[in-house]
Write a protein that holds these residues in place. Structure first.
Motif, PDB file in Angstrom:
ATOM      1  N   PRO A 199       0.781  -1.248   0.000  1.00  0.00           N
ATOM      2  CA  PRO A 199       0.000   0.000   0.000  1.00  0.00           C
ATOM      3  C   PRO A 199       0.807   1.291   0.000  1.00  0.00           C
ATOM      4  N   GLU A 200       2.097   1.241   0.270  1.00  0.00           N
ATOM      5  CA  GLU A 200       2.896   2.471   0.259  1.00  0.00           C
ATOM      6  C   GLU A 200       3.552   2.727  -1.093  1.00  0.00           C
ATOM      7  N   LEU A 201       3.500   1.753  -1.979  1.00  0.00           N
ATOM      8  CA  LEU A 201       4.201   1.835  -3.251  1.00  0.00           C
ATOM      9  C   LEU A 201       3.413   2.666  -4.269  1.00  0.00           C
ATOM     10  N   GLN A 202       4.130   3.426  -5.080  1.00  0.00           N
ATOM     11  CA  GLN A 202       3.533   4.136  -6.210  1.00  0.00           C
ATOM     12  C   GLN A 202       3.985   3.452  -7.501  1.00  0.00           C
ATOM     13  N   GLY A 203       3.173   3.597  -8.567  1.00  0.00           N
ATOM     14  CA  GLY A 203       3.520   2.886  -9.784  1.00  0.00           C
ATOM     15  C   GLY A 203       3.072   3.582 -11.044  1.00  0.00           C
ATOM     16  N   THR A 204       3.721   3.220 -12.140  1.00  0.00           N
ATOM     17  CA  THR A 204       3.397   3.742 -13.468  1.00  0.00           C
ATOM     18  C   THR A 204       3.498   2.618 -14.487  1.00  0.00           C
ATOM     19  N   VAL A 205       2.526   2.560 -15.378  1.00  0.00           N
ATOM     20  CA  VAL A 205       2.600   1.675 -16.548  1.00  0.00           C
ATOM     21  C   VAL A 205       3.013   2.514 -17.741  1.00  0.00           C
ATOM     22  N   ILE A 206       4.004   2.033 -18.484  1.00  0.00           N
ATOM     23  CA  ILE A 206       4.394   2.657 -19.748  1.00  0.00           C
ATOM     24  C   ILE A 206       4.153   1.645 -20.858  1.00  0.00           C
ATOM     25  N   ASP A 207       3.352   2.047 -21.850  1.00  0.00           N
ATOM     26  CA  ASP A 207       3.102   1.160 -22.989  1.00  0.00           C
ATOM     27  C   ASP A 207       2.570   1.989 -24.160  1.00  0.00           C
ATOM     28  N   LEU A 208       2.316   1.327 -25.251  1.00  0.00           N
ATOM     29  CA  LEU A 208       1.779   1.994 -26.440  1.00  0.00           C
ATOM     30  C   LEU A 208       0.368   2.500 -26.170  1.00  0.00           C
ATOM     31  N   PRO A 209      -0.165   3.363 -27.025  1.00  0.00           N
ATOM     32  CA  PRO A 209      -1.433   4.045 -26.703  1.00  0.00           C
ATOM     33  C   PRO A 209      -2.594   3.139 -26.306  1.00  0.00           C
ATOM     34  N   GLY A 210      -2.844   2.054 -27.048  1.00  0.00           N
ATOM     35  CA  GLY A 210      -3.971   1.179 -26.723  1.00  0.00           C
ATOM     36  C   GLY A 210      -3.862   0.553 -25.349  1.00  0.00           C
ATOM     37  N   PRO A 211      -2.768  -0.182 -25.068  1.00  0.00           N
ATOM     38  CA  PRO A 211      -2.603  -0.756 -23.733  1.00  0.00           C
ATOM     39  C   PRO A 211      -2.573   0.297 -22.625  1.00  0.00           C
ATOM     40  N   ALA A 212      -1.944   1.442 -22.887  1.00  0.00           N
ATOM     41  CA  ALA A 212      -1.869   2.486 -21.851  1.00  0.00           C
ATOM     42  C   ALA A 212      -3.261   2.999 -21.484  1.00  0.00           C
ATOM     43  N   ARG A 213      -4.132   3.146 -22.494  1.00  0.00           N
ATOM     44  CA  ARG A 213      -5.509   3.576 -22.197  1.00  0.00           C
ATOM     45  C   ARG A 213      -6.220   2.541 -21.328  1.00  0.00           C
ATOM     46  N   ARG A 214      -6.062   1.265 -21.684  1.00  0.00           N
ATOM     47  CA  ARG A 214      -6.716   0.207 -20.900  1.00  0.00           C
ATOM     48  C   ARG A 214      -6.132   0.140 -19.495  1.00  0.00           C
ATOM     49  N   ALA A 215      -4.828   0.338 -19.371  1.00  0.00           N
ATOM     50  CA  ALA A 215      -4.207   0.324 -18.045  1.00  0.00           C
ATOM     51  C   ALA A 215      -4.729   1.467 -17.182  1.00  0.00           C
ATOM     52  N   GLY A 216      -4.865   2.662 -17.778  1.00  0.00           N
ATOM     53  CA  GLY A 216      -5.395   3.800 -17.020  1.00  0.00           C
ATOM     54  C   GLY A 216      -6.788   3.531 -16.499  1.00  0.00           C
ATOM     55  N   LYS A 217      -7.631   2.928 -17.333  1.00  0.00           N
ATOM     56  CA  LYS A 217      -8.995   2.598 -16.905  1.00  0.00           C
ATOM     57  C   LYS A 217      -8.986   1.545 -15.808  1.00  0.00           C
ATOM     58  N   ALA A 218      -8.113   0.536 -15.946  1.00  0.00           N
ATOM     59  CA  ALA A 218      -8.045  -0.523 -14.938  1.00  0.00           C
ATOM     60  C   ALA A 218      -7.527   0.004 -13.609  1.00  0.00           C
ATOM     61  N   ILE A 219      -6.558   0.907 -13.670  1.00  0.00           N
ATOM     62  CA  ILE A 219      -6.021   1.510 -12.438  1.00  0.00           C
ATOM     63  C   ILE A 219      -7.111   2.302 -11.723  1.00  0.00           C
ATOM     64  N   ALA A 220      -7.874   3.079 -12.481  1.00  0.00           N
ATOM     65  CA  ALA A 220      -8.966   3.851 -11.882  1.00  0.00           C
ATOM     66  C   ALA A 220     -10.037   2.928 -11.307  1.00  0.00           C
ATOM     67  N   ALA A 221     -10.384   1.862 -12.037  1.00  0.00           N
ATOM     68  CA  ALA A 221     -11.405   0.933 -11.574  1.00  0.00           C
ATOM     69  C   ALA A 221     -10.982   0.231 -10.296  1.00  0.00           C
ATOM     70  N   ALA A 222      -9.666   0.039 -10.124  1.00  0.00           N
ATOM     71  CA  ALA A 222      -9.151  -0.600  -8.907  1.00  0.00           C
ATOM     72  C   ALA A 222      -9.012   0.386  -7.754  1.00  0.00           C
TER      73      ALA A 222
END
Length: 334
Positions: free
Chosen positions: A194-217
């Motif tokens: 719970p103290e860790l921060q994170g970033t996903v780096i990927d191409l536009p399609g996966p990055a959009r899906r990752a952003g939505k999944a991060i928000a949903a979580a």
């Protein structure tokens, strides 16, 4: 006394059989198990729903009975066996999607028929089958590209809990998941630390899906997704750069470039983490030939990874088990 029977060719024929594997892959592509479980159980009804040739479909169904995927409950009527249920959508291992000939991985598997070409030339088999390379094919086919992202995300989600517990990620301040797809791996790690921060780096399609999944979580207060390529300069300053099932997708020159980008970003204060099958011999040998045929990649041994890391000025600091996978931490000399 009955004569003892042995498998044809001492078992070699069964090991080399192409009919049953292809029959099962066609069943997966047609979603036969789902249709049967939903109540479409006869050859005639299935042929109508699938717009298939009734005679040929019936012959396929009979072989799937012999293979143990289906059971026959009467003349031209079928049910799904326990094994066959793994071909249903929604199963945890996602085998139906993996075997689907029209999806990215099932499509790539068909290139294995050109393994002889690969052995003779060292070239990937995929262009022999389709006329262009794997990554170029994905770029040209949005549906196949999306299926690849979804399949990789599902596979990583299966292994993510073991990876999340396999290393003390909480010691880090910020972890960047390089080529992190839909964020499945990073999300699981963040939920366990719970103290860790994170970033996903990927191409536009996966990055959009990752952003939505991060928000949903509910993790968007300490995680984000950004568009980028691991062949380009990566954001510096994080204390962890994660490559999860990435390097084996590329030939040696490309894998070395990815490693150098991570090493440059990590500099002398951060670590690069490689998560892959390093101790699963079956995954090593099968995966190695698949990666070779798909795109000229390599399933690395720890020794090969060490050599690759050394070219980027990194050395192995630790290797920790994580279920079927391993977590290798790489660092520059300090």
């Amino acid at each position: 006394m009955a004569e003892k029977t042995t498998a044809r060719g001492g078992g070699v024929w069964a090991a080399a059989d192409l009919v049953t594997p292809m029959a099962i892959r066609v069943a997966a592509t047609l979603r036969l198990a789902d249709h049967i479980i939903d109540g479409t159980r006869t050859t005639a009804a299935l042929a109508e729903v699938l717009r298939a040739d009734q005679d040929v479909l019936g012959r396929l169904l009979e072989h799937l009975v012999a293979a143990g995927v289906l059971s026959s409950t009467g003349a031209g009527t079928y049910d799904v066996t326990d094994m066959g249920r793994y071909l249903c959508d929604g199963q945890p291992e996602g085998m139906r999607s993996v075997l689907d000939i029209e999806g990215a991985i099932g499509h790539a598997e068909l290139s294995l028929v050109h393994l002889l070409h690969t052995v003779r030339t060292g070239e990937p088999a995929y262009p022999q089958q389709y006329g262009l390379g794997f990554w170029d094919d994905l770029s040209a086919n949005d549906a196949r590209a999306e299926s690849f992202d979804v399949l990789m995300g599902a596979r990583l989600a299966v292994h993510a809990p073991a990876v999340a517990e396999g290393y003390p990620w909480g010691r880090l301040r910020h972890l960047i998941d390089v080529g992190g797809g839909d964020g499945s791996m990073l999300i699981t790690i963040l939920q366990s630390h719970p103290e860790l921060q994170g970033t996903v780096i990927d191409l536009p399609g996966p990055a959009r899906r990752a952003g939505k999944a991060i928000a949903a979580a509910g993790l968007d207060h300490r995680a984000n997704a950004v568009t980028g390529s691991f062949f380009d300069e990566l954001p510096a300053g994080a204390d962890g750069y994660l490559l999860s099932s990435i390097l084996h997708n590329w030939n040696d020159a490309a894998a070395a470039q990815i490693m150098r980008r991570c090493a440059d970003a990590a500099s002398t204060t951060g670590s690069v983490f490689v998560v892959d099958y390093f101790n699963d011999q079956n995954a090593q040998t099968e995966g190695d030939l698949r990666m070779l045929c798909y795109f000229g990649g390599r399933q690395h041994t720890p020794e090969q990874l060490s050599e690759l890391a050394g070219s980027a000025g990194l050395g192995i600091a630790s290797i920790l088990p994580a279920g079927r996978m391993s977590i290798v931490e790489l660092r520059a000399p300090r």
